[in-house]
Design a protein around this motif. Structure first.
Motif, PDB file in Angstrom:
ATOM      1  N   ARG A  92       0.873  -1.249  -0.088  1.00  0.00           N
ATOM      2  CA  ARG A  92       0.097   0.053   0.080  1.00  0.00           C
ATOM      3  C   ARG A  92       0.763   0.934   0.019  1.00  0.00           C
ATOM      4  N   ASN A 144      -2.749   5.799   1.395  1.00  0.00           N
ATOM      5  CA  ASN A 144      -2.995   4.236   0.412  1.00  0.00           C
ATOM      6  C   ASN A 144      -3.111   3.328   1.282  1.00  0.00           C
ATOM      7  N   VAL A 145      -2.953   3.352   2.635  1.00  0.00           N
ATOM      8  CA  VAL A 145      -3.184   2.186   3.598  1.00  0.00           C
ATOM      9  C   VAL A 145      -4.608   2.171   4.169  1.00  0.00           C
TER      10      VAL A 145
END
Length: 373
Positions: A92, A144-145
């Motif tokens: 991620r 993006n995690v």
């Protein structure tokens, strides 16, 4: 615009045909109603299965490397160590020396391609946005995690969830009904599938299909064997039948070839006779013209050069002879072939012209005039 709508319709048909949803130990398919997708209970999974959060154990790991080769090895090892039949590991976020990955352990063993529900829905979220899914859990994505937590105990509001995972919070997204959920799945499934396909494949899931695959292979093998046997038998019979038919027709073919050769010979001979006849037929009319010209001149010689007729003779007025010849029906382009020579009141000339003997009226006119002469 029309092409875009067609592409959406095509993708929606693929989605309905190949994607299912697993939640609360029940399989669901997708149906389209009034342009919207709805869930309906089905008996089994499809090729691609979306797995609800209640059947996933989600975790976030920080790996101490950003090297691609090392990451592949670690991720492969994590998947092999998975106690469940299926798992999904997604890279991620990366820095110079570390990598954050989301890991989902999937309790369902069905489909060959499995997508965690959270992974699919989180791809549609913006920074500082928290989604409330069916009023059961929170979902967010930061750098993006992907982060998620059950809505329970003290974590019962979006703000508290955001604080618990250490992310900023500004707005919420409520997905309350199955229809909303189904359409959200369709919106994000293609992007998620294309960008994470290698991690979504579940080789272990093939074990549940071994019996069906083995039986299918056997049936396919028997079907192909039967087809090949039947095809070989048919080809053998067809070859024998055609060989016999060729033998029976060989004599007829030879007779036909012989008759064709005779026909060609007769045709060539007839063409030769027609050529001779046409040439003499033409020349016979020239003599009718000679007979007419003799009233004005003395014709000493008649000759031919291809299609051209040449009259050599003498007359008191060669111009009168030329004009008369031009007045005869069927004569074309009568002219002096060479200069006229004159001596002692007599002109010596050579007139050339062509004659059209294919006009039936011309021929009848010459013949009738010749008969009268």
């Amino acid at each position: 615009m029309i092409n875009k709508e067609k592409r959406i319709d095509f993708k929606k048909k693929l989605f309905v045909r190949f994607v299912s949803y697993y939640r609360d130990n029940q399989h669901y398919g997708f149906i389209e109603s009034n342009g919207e997708l709805q869930l309906e209970k089905v008996d089994s999974t499809k090729l691609i299965q979306i797995v609800a959060a209640c059947h996933c154990e989600e975790s976030i790991k920080k790996l101490p490397t950003a090297n691609k080769t090392a990451l592949k090895g670690i991720i492969k090892l994590l998947r092999l160590k998975s106690e469940t039949a299926s798992s999904v590991t997604s890279v991620r976020h990366q820095s110079d020396s570390s990598t954050f990955v989301n890991i989902w352990q999937l309790q369902n063993k069905g489909a060959f391609i499995q997508i965690p529900e959270n992974m699919l829905l989180a791809e549609q979220l913006q920074e500082k946005q928290v989604a409330i899914i069916r009023n059961k859990y929170f979902l967010a994505m930061h750098n993006n995690v992907i982060y998620s937590a059950l809505k329970l105990g003290v974590i019962n509001k979006p703000e508290r969830f955001a604080n618990s995972v250490g992310i900023a919070f500004e707005k919420t997204l409520n997905v309350e009904h199955d229809a909303q959920l189904a359409n959200a799945f369709f919106t994000g499934y293609w992007f998620t599938l294309v960008n994470n396909l290698s991690q979504l494949l579940q080789p272990k899931a093939l074990n549940s299909y071994k019996h069906s695959i083995s039986r299918g292979v056997k049936v396919l093998g028997l079907t192909l064997s039967g087809y090949l046997l039947a095809t070989s038998g048919y080809l053998f019979w067809k070859n024998h039948s055609l060989t016999k038919e060729l033998e029976n027709n060989k004599q007829a073919i030879n007779e036909a070839l012989f008759k064709y050769e005779e026909y060609q010979k007769n045709t060539n001979h007839l063409n030769e006779l027609n050529g001779v006849f046409n040439e003499h037929y033409k020349k016979s009319f020239i003599f009718f013209i000679v007979n007419k010209v003799r009233a004005f001149a003395s014709i000493e010689r008649v000759s031919f050069s291809g299609e051209t007729v040449l009259f050599k003779g003498k007359s008191g007025s060669s111009i009168a002879v030329l004009e008369f010849i031009n007045s005869i029906p069927g004569v074309i382009e009568a002219k002096f072939h060479q200069p006229v020579r004159s001596y002692q009141g007599v002109e010596e000339f050579v007139v050339s012209f062509q004659f059209n003997n294919h006009d039936e009226e011309v021929n009848q006119s010459l013949l009738s005039e010749g008969g009268e002469g």
